[in-house]
Design a protein around this motif. Structure first.
Motif, PDB file in Angstrom:
ATOM      1  N   VAL A  75      -3.410   6.918 -24.564  1.00 30.56           N
ATOM      2  CA  VAL A  75      -3.215   7.732 -23.357  1.00 30.56           C
ATOM      3  C   VAL A  75      -2.039   7.236 -22.519  1.00 30.56           C
ATOM      4  O   VAL A  75      -1.413   8.034 -21.811  1.00 30.56           O
ATOM      5  CB  VAL A  75      -4.486   7.829 -22.479  1.00 30.56           C
ATOM      6  N   ASP A  76      -1.715   5.960 -22.622  1.00 31.47           N
ATOM      7  CA  ASP A  76      -0.575   5.434 -21.871  1.00 31.47           C
ATOM      8  C   ASP A  76       0.719   6.146 -22.268  1.00 31.47           C
ATOM      9  O   ASP A  76       1.609   6.328 -21.440  1.00 31.47           O
ATOM     10  CB  ASP A  76      -0.414   3.933 -22.091  1.00 31.47           C
ATOM     11  N   GLU A  77       0.815   6.570 -23.525  1.00 30.81           N
ATOM     12  CA  GLU A  77       2.016   7.285 -23.979  1.00 30.81           C
ATOM     13  C   GLU A  77       2.186   8.609 -23.229  1.00 30.81           C
ATOM     14  O   GLU A  77       3.307   9.021 -22.953  1.00 30.81           O
ATOM     15  CB  GLU A  77       1.967   7.523 -25.483  1.00 30.81           C
ATOM     16  N   ILE A  78       1.077   9.270 -22.907  1.00 27.75           N
ATOM     17  CA  ILE A  78       1.170  10.520 -22.141  1.00 27.75           C
ATOM     18  C   ILE A  78       1.653  10.216 -20.726  1.00 27.75           C
ATOM     19  O   ILE A  78       2.628  10.804 -20.258  1.00 27.75           O
ATOM     20  CB  ILE A  78      -0.180  11.273 -22.123  1.00 27.75           C
ATOM     21  N   TRP A  79       0.989   9.286 -20.052  1.00 27.35           N
ATOM     22  CA  TRP A  79       1.390   8.948 -18.674  1.00 27.35           C
ATOM     23  C   TRP A  79       2.837   8.468 -18.623  1.00 27.35           C
ATOM     24  O   TRP A  79       3.579   8.795 -17.689  1.00 27.35           O
ATOM     25  CB  TRP A  79       0.467   7.887 -18.075  1.00 27.35           C
ATOM     26  N   ASN A  80       3.248   7.675 -19.614  1.00 29.88           N
ATOM     27  CA  ASN A  80       4.591   7.096 -19.616  1.00 29.88           C
ATOM     28  C   ASN A  80       5.679   8.066 -20.067  1.00 29.88           C
ATOM     29  O   ASN A  80       6.859   7.706 -20.061  1.00 29.88           O
ATOM     30  CB  ASN A  80       4.622   5.842 -20.495  1.00 29.88           C
ATOM     31  N   SER A  81       5.315   9.280 -20.427  1.00 28.14           N
ATOM     32  CA  SER A  81       6.300  10.274 -20.883  1.00 28.14           C
ATOM     33  C   SER A  81       6.866  11.118 -19.755  1.00 28.14           C
ATOM     34  O   SER A  81       7.772  11.918 -19.974  1.00 28.14           O
ATOM     35  CB  SER A  81       5.672  11.195 -21.932  1.00 28.14           C
ATOM     36  N   TYR A  82       6.315  10.977 -18.539  1.00 30.58           N
ATOM     37  CA  TYR A  82       6.711  11.835 -17.419  1.00 30.58           C
ATOM     38  C   TYR A  82       6.999  10.994 -16.180  1.00 30.58           C
ATOM     39  O   TYR A  82       6.456   9.901 -16.014  1.00 30.58           O
ATOM     40  CB  TYR A  82       5.604  12.853 -17.109  1.00 30.58           C
ATOM     41  N   ASN A  83       7.836  11.540 -15.305  1.00 24.59           N
ATOM     42  CA  ASN A  83       8.173  10.868 -14.051  1.00 24.59           C
ATOM     43  C   ASN A  83       7.353  11.361 -12.870  1.00 24.59           C
ATOM     44  O   ASN A  83       7.070  10.605 -11.945  1.00 24.59           O
ATOM     45  CB  ASN A  83       9.660  11.071 -13.714  1.00 24.59           C
ATOM     46  N   LYS A  84       6.980  12.630 -12.878  1.00 26.35           N
ATOM     47  CA  LYS A  84       6.310  13.238 -11.723  1.00 26.35           C
ATOM     48  C   LYS A  84       4.959  13.828 -12.119  1.00 26.35           C
ATOM     49  O   LYS A  84       4.742  14.230 -13.267  1.00 26.35           O
ATOM     50  CB  LYS A  84       7.171  14.348 -11.112  1.00 26.35           C
ATOM     51  N   PHE A  85       4.086  13.912 -11.114  1.00 26.55           N
ATOM     52  CA  PHE A  85       2.752  14.450 -11.322  1.00 26.55           C
ATOM     53  C   PHE A  85       2.400  15.336 -10.136  1.00 26.55           C
ATOM     54  O   PHE A  85       2.398  14.871  -8.996  1.00 26.55           O
ATOM     55  CB  PHE A  85       1.749  13.302 -11.463  1.00 26.55           C
ATOM     56  N   LYS A  86       2.168  16.606 -10.410  1.00 23.30           N
ATOM     57  CA  LYS A  86       1.731  17.542  -9.373  1.00 23.30           C
ATOM     58  C   LYS A  86       0.212  17.655  -9.488  1.00 23.30           C
ATOM     59  O   LYS A  86      -0.306  18.138 -10.496  1.00 23.30           O
ATOM     60  CB  LYS A  86       2.362  18.920  -9.553  1.00 23.30           C
ATOM     61  N   ILE A  87      -0.484  17.167  -8.484  1.00 25.65           N
ATOM     62  CA  ILE A  87      -1.934  17.306  -8.440  1.00 25.65           C
ATOM     63  C   ILE A  87      -2.207  18.698  -7.886  1.00 25.65           C
ATOM     64  O   ILE A  87      -1.661  19.087  -6.856  1.00 25.65           O
ATOM     65  CB  ILE A  87      -2.571  16.223  -7.558  1.00 25.65           C
ATOM     66  N   ILE A  88      -3.026  19.458  -8.596  1.00 28.39           N
ATOM     67  CA  ILE A  88      -3.324  20.834  -8.206  1.00 28.39           C
ATOM     68  C   ILE A  88      -4.834  20.969  -8.048  1.00 28.39           C
ATOM     69  O   ILE A  88      -5.581  20.772  -9.002  1.00 28.39           O
ATOM     70  CB  ILE A  88      -2.797  21.840  -9.246  1.00 28.39           C
TER      71      ILE A  88
END
Length: 183
Positions: free
Chosen positions: A50-63
């Protein structure tokens, strides 16, 4: 039902990860929930890190989609069956809410489900079969180790509330998101 509000907050993925992601702790809770409620393809265990998913992006929009109940609904005391029916009705709204997240996706982003996947009446994982809708299924924040309750309160300013003793909570809130700005 009084109204449904959409609430969003943009955060740095690394900051969110450092403050709210504990895959080992949260995945244990997800697995315990599945043992009670049935297995689901968007919950662990996974065959990827799962770290690979989190580490693949810079921003996170919580909706978040917040459902405020009317005074009449809040005053009513429901039987267990009635309350179960009402809450399941709101669970079905998650598909509608998820469509809003799908519409935000592009090749540089990934939507995150609002909790456990409910696209199918019964998940094929329970039978050892592959997912019937891998093109629509998305992982949830909690299935990737995110502490949604704490993040909702800290970032959005809302506690996750639950029905209790036949009473609806003041509101229900469903939280998903969009990882974007791919590295």
């Amino acid at each position: 039902m009084s109204e449904i509000k959409k609430i969003t907050a943009d955060v740095d993925v690394q900051q969110f990860y450092d403050e709210y992601v504990d895959f080992e702790k949260i995945s244990k809770l997800c697995i315990e929930e599945q043992e009670i409620l049935g297995y689901n393809w968007n919950y662990p265990p996974f065959d990827f890190d799962v770290d690979e998913i989190w580490n693949s992006y810079n921003k996170f929009k919580i909706i978040a989609f917040k459902i405020d109940f009317s005074a009449e609904e809040l005053d009513h005391t429901f039987s267990d069956d009635e309350l179960d029916f009402v809450l399941k009705r709101f669970e079905r709204l998650k598909v509608k809410f998820m469509n809003e997240i799908y519409m935000l996706e592009n090749e540089d982003s990934l939507g995150l489900f609002l909790g456990k996947c409910n696209l199918c009446m019964r998940c094929t994982r329970e039978f050892g079969a592959p997912c019937k809708m891998p093109f629509k299924m998305r992982y949830s924040i909690e299935s990737l180790g995110g502490e949604v309750d704490r993040a909702a309160e800290d970032i959005l300013g809302y506690k996750i509330l639950y029905a209790h003793e036949g009473k609806l909570p003041e509101y229900l809130i469903f939280i998903g998101g969009l990882l974007y700005d791919k590295k």
